[in-house]
Design a protein around this motif. Structure first.
Motif, PDB file in Angstrom:
ATOM      1  N   GLU A  50      -3.952   8.722   7.610  1.00  0.00           N
ATOM      2  CA  GLU A  50      -2.670   9.077   8.192  1.00  0.00           C
ATOM      3  C   GLU A  50      -1.911   8.615   9.244  1.00  0.00           C
ATOM      4  N   ASN A  51      -3.062   8.044  10.129  1.00  0.00           N
ATOM      5  CA  ASN A  51      -2.417   7.330  11.481  1.00  0.00           C
ATOM      6  C   ASN A  51      -2.009   6.148  10.968  1.00  0.00           C
ATOM      7  N   MET A  52      -2.742   5.445   9.961  1.00  0.00           N
ATOM      8  CA  MET A  52      -2.174   4.021   9.399  1.00  0.00           C
ATOM      9  C   MET A  52      -0.908   3.898   8.804  1.00  0.00           C
ATOM     10  N   ILE A  53      -0.639   5.041   7.983  1.00  0.00           N
ATOM     11  CA  ILE A  53       0.406   4.987   6.809  1.00  0.00           C
ATOM     12  C   ILE A  53       1.622   5.659   7.857  1.00  0.00           C
ATOM     13  N   ASN A  54       1.586   6.467   8.996  1.00  0.00           N
ATOM     14  CA  ASN A  54       2.446   6.957   9.645  1.00  0.00           C
ATOM     15  C   ASN A  54       3.814   6.181   9.884  1.00  0.00           C
ATOM     16  N   GLY A  55       3.667   4.779  10.460  1.00  0.00           N
ATOM     17  CA  GLY A  55       4.791   4.049  10.656  1.00  0.00           C
ATOM     18  C   GLY A  55       5.494   3.735   9.245  1.00  0.00           C
ATOM     19  N   THR A  56       5.060   3.403   8.174  1.00  0.00           N
ATOM     20  CA  THR A  56       5.575   3.396   6.970  1.00  0.00           C
ATOM     21  C   THR A  56       6.393   4.519   6.687  1.00  0.00           C
ATOM     22  N   LYS A  57       5.728   5.832   6.646  1.00  0.00           N
ATOM     23  CA  LYS A  57       6.526   6.985   6.579  1.00  0.00           C
ATOM     24  C   LYS A  57       7.679   7.064   7.107  1.00  0.00           C
ATOM     25  N   LEU A  58       7.540   6.959   8.461  1.00  0.00           N
ATOM     26  CA  LEU A  58       8.696   7.126   9.163  1.00  0.00           C
ATOM     27  C   LEU A  58       9.878   6.356   8.971  1.00  0.00           C
ATOM     28  N   TYR A  59       9.657   5.038   8.616  1.00  0.00           N
ATOM     29  CA  TYR A  59      10.399   4.184   8.256  1.00  0.00           C
ATOM     30  C   TYR A  59      11.165   4.408   6.890  1.00  0.00           C
ATOM     31  N   VAL A  60      10.269   5.084   5.996  1.00  0.00           N
ATOM     32  CA  VAL A  60      10.947   5.342   4.503  1.00  0.00           C
ATOM     33  C   VAL A  60      11.507   6.583   4.981  1.00  0.00           C
ATOM     34  N   ASP A  61      11.171   7.593   5.397  1.00  0.00           N
ATOM     35  CA  ASP A  61      12.061   8.838   5.564  1.00  0.00           C
ATOM     36  C   ASP A  61      13.429   8.500   6.122  1.00  0.00           C
ATOM     37  N   GLU A  62      13.306   7.423   7.312  1.00  0.00           N
ATOM     38  CA  GLU A  62      14.791   7.050   7.854  1.00  0.00           C
ATOM     39  C   GLU A  62      15.881   6.320   6.951  1.00  0.00           C
ATOM     40  N   LEU A  63      14.987   5.400   6.087  1.00  0.00           N
ATOM     41  CA  LEU A  63      15.763   4.627   5.041  1.00  0.00           C
ATOM     42  C   LEU A  63      16.267   5.700   4.081  1.00  0.00           C
ATOM     43  N   PHE A  64      15.593   6.570   3.521  1.00  0.00           N
ATOM     44  CA  PHE A  64      16.118   7.360   2.528  1.00  0.00           C
ATOM     45  C   PHE A  64      17.278   8.306   2.820  1.00  0.00           C
ATOM     46  N   GLU A  65      17.358   8.653   4.308  1.00  0.00           N
ATOM     47  CA  GLU A  65      18.206   9.271   4.808  1.00  0.00           C
ATOM     48  C   GLU A  65      19.501   8.564   4.938  1.00  0.00           C
ATOM     49  N   LYS A  66      19.401   7.141   4.929  1.00  0.00           N
ATOM     50  CA  LYS A  66      20.563   6.443   4.746  1.00  0.00           C
ATOM     51  C   LYS A  66      20.957   6.271   3.362  1.00  0.00           C
ATOM     52  N   ILE A  67      20.124   6.116   2.632  1.00  0.00           N
ATOM     53  CA  ILE A  67      20.739   5.796   1.128  1.00  0.00           C
ATOM     54  C   ILE A  67      20.747   6.849   0.127  1.00  0.00           C
ATOM     55  N   ALA A  68      20.519   8.028   0.894  1.00  0.00           N
ATOM     56  CA  ALA A  68      20.722   9.385  -0.091  1.00  0.00           C
ATOM     57  C   ALA A  68      22.358   9.700  -0.291  1.00  0.00           C
ATOM     58  N   THR A  69      22.615  10.084  -1.404  1.00  0.00           N
ATOM     59  CA  THR A  69      24.044  10.595  -1.720  1.00  0.00           C
ATOM     60  C   THR A  69      24.266  11.764  -0.956  1.00  0.00           C
ATOM     61  N   GLN A  70      25.646  12.119  -1.076  1.00  0.00           N
ATOM     62  CA  GLN A  70      25.951  13.262  -0.377  1.00  0.00           C
ATOM     63  C   GLN A  70      25.517  14.556  -0.729  1.00  0.00           C
ATOM     64  N   ASN A 108      -0.941  -2.709   8.745  1.00  0.00           N
ATOM     65  CA  ASN A 108      -1.589  -1.431   8.348  1.00  0.00           C
ATOM     66  C   ASN A 108      -1.670  -1.293   6.686  1.00  0.00           C
ATOM     67  N   LEU A 109      -0.464  -1.765   6.147  1.00  0.00           N
ATOM     68  CA  LEU A 109      -0.630  -1.565   4.354  1.00  0.00           C
ATOM     69  C   LEU A 109      -1.426  -2.765   3.963  1.00  0.00           C
TER      70      LEU A 109
END
Length: 210
Positions: A124-144, A193-194
């Motif tokens: 969980e600690n190692m994957i956290n940075g990836t998860k934070l980035y992916v969540d941020e990314l999908f907030e950007k590319i999500a439709t309205q 980490n990945l």
């Protein structure tokens, strides 16, 4: 005109596409290619940081982000495939290019495989940075309406989706920016980490147990 796929007289000026790869190890080969995409993204940013007076980063950012995202996709798919083998799951690669979905599958598979709480916590600690980035990314590319379309992952390859609707950075009135120094710091950690996760399950668990 000289062929692109040809030798240079200097071995250090020749790229060997099959020196790092294996004839029979599909999972390892994905990790090799993931390394290339991640390293190229970071190296392009580092080159821009040396001198960006010509604003080269404004055009390089598209292949940079594409390479970083594709590296994440390959690392995650390699991990999923390995865990599926360990769990005696007949599936290989799950998901298409939706790295959020693939990440969720990796997290699920690790929880299924790992019974030790400390190992789960370490993951969980190692994957956290990836998860934070992916969540941020999908907030950007999500439709309205909150629904995602699979072609939205093409935002760094095309300025519009399959219906010719502009991606988020085209329609945004304010500047859409990337902090290059932060990018290098974050993606060096994400990539390391990945790679550690994917190679751990492949070499230390799967192949060590064969």
């Amino acid at each position: 005109m000289k062929d692109i796929f040809s030798y240079n007289s200097d071995v250090n000026k020749t790229a060997y596409m099959n020196w790092r790869t294996s004839h029979h190890d599909h999972i390892y080969n994905m990790i090799v290619i993931a390394d290339g995409f991640m390293n190229s993204a970071i190296m392009l940013v580092e080159a821009a940081l040396i001198d960006n007076s010509d604003k080269k980063a404004d055009s390089l950012i598209y292949p940079i982000i594409f390479n970083a995202n594709h590296a994440i996709e390959l690392y995650l798919k390699a991990t999923v495939w390995t865990l599926n083998i360990l769990l005696d799951n007949q599936q290989k690669i799950e998901g298409q290019h939706d790295i959020q979905q693939i990440l969720q599958t990796v997290i699920k598979r690790v929880k299924e495989f790992e019974t030790d709480k400390e190992k789960r916590k370490q993951f969980e600690n190692m994957i956290n940075g990836t998860k934070l980035y992916v969540d941020e990314l999908f907030e950007k590319i999500a439709t309205q309406n909150g629904k995602r379309k699979k072609d939205n992952m093409d935002f760094s390859r095309y300025p519009f989706d399959q219906k010719y609707m502009p991606h988020f950075y085209i329609t945004e009135f304010d500047n859409v920016v990337v902090d290059l120094e932060n990018f290098v710091q974050r993606f060096k950690e994400i990539g390391e980490n990945l790679r550690l996760i994917s190679t751990y399950y492949l070499f230390d668990i799967l192949e060590a147990g064969e």
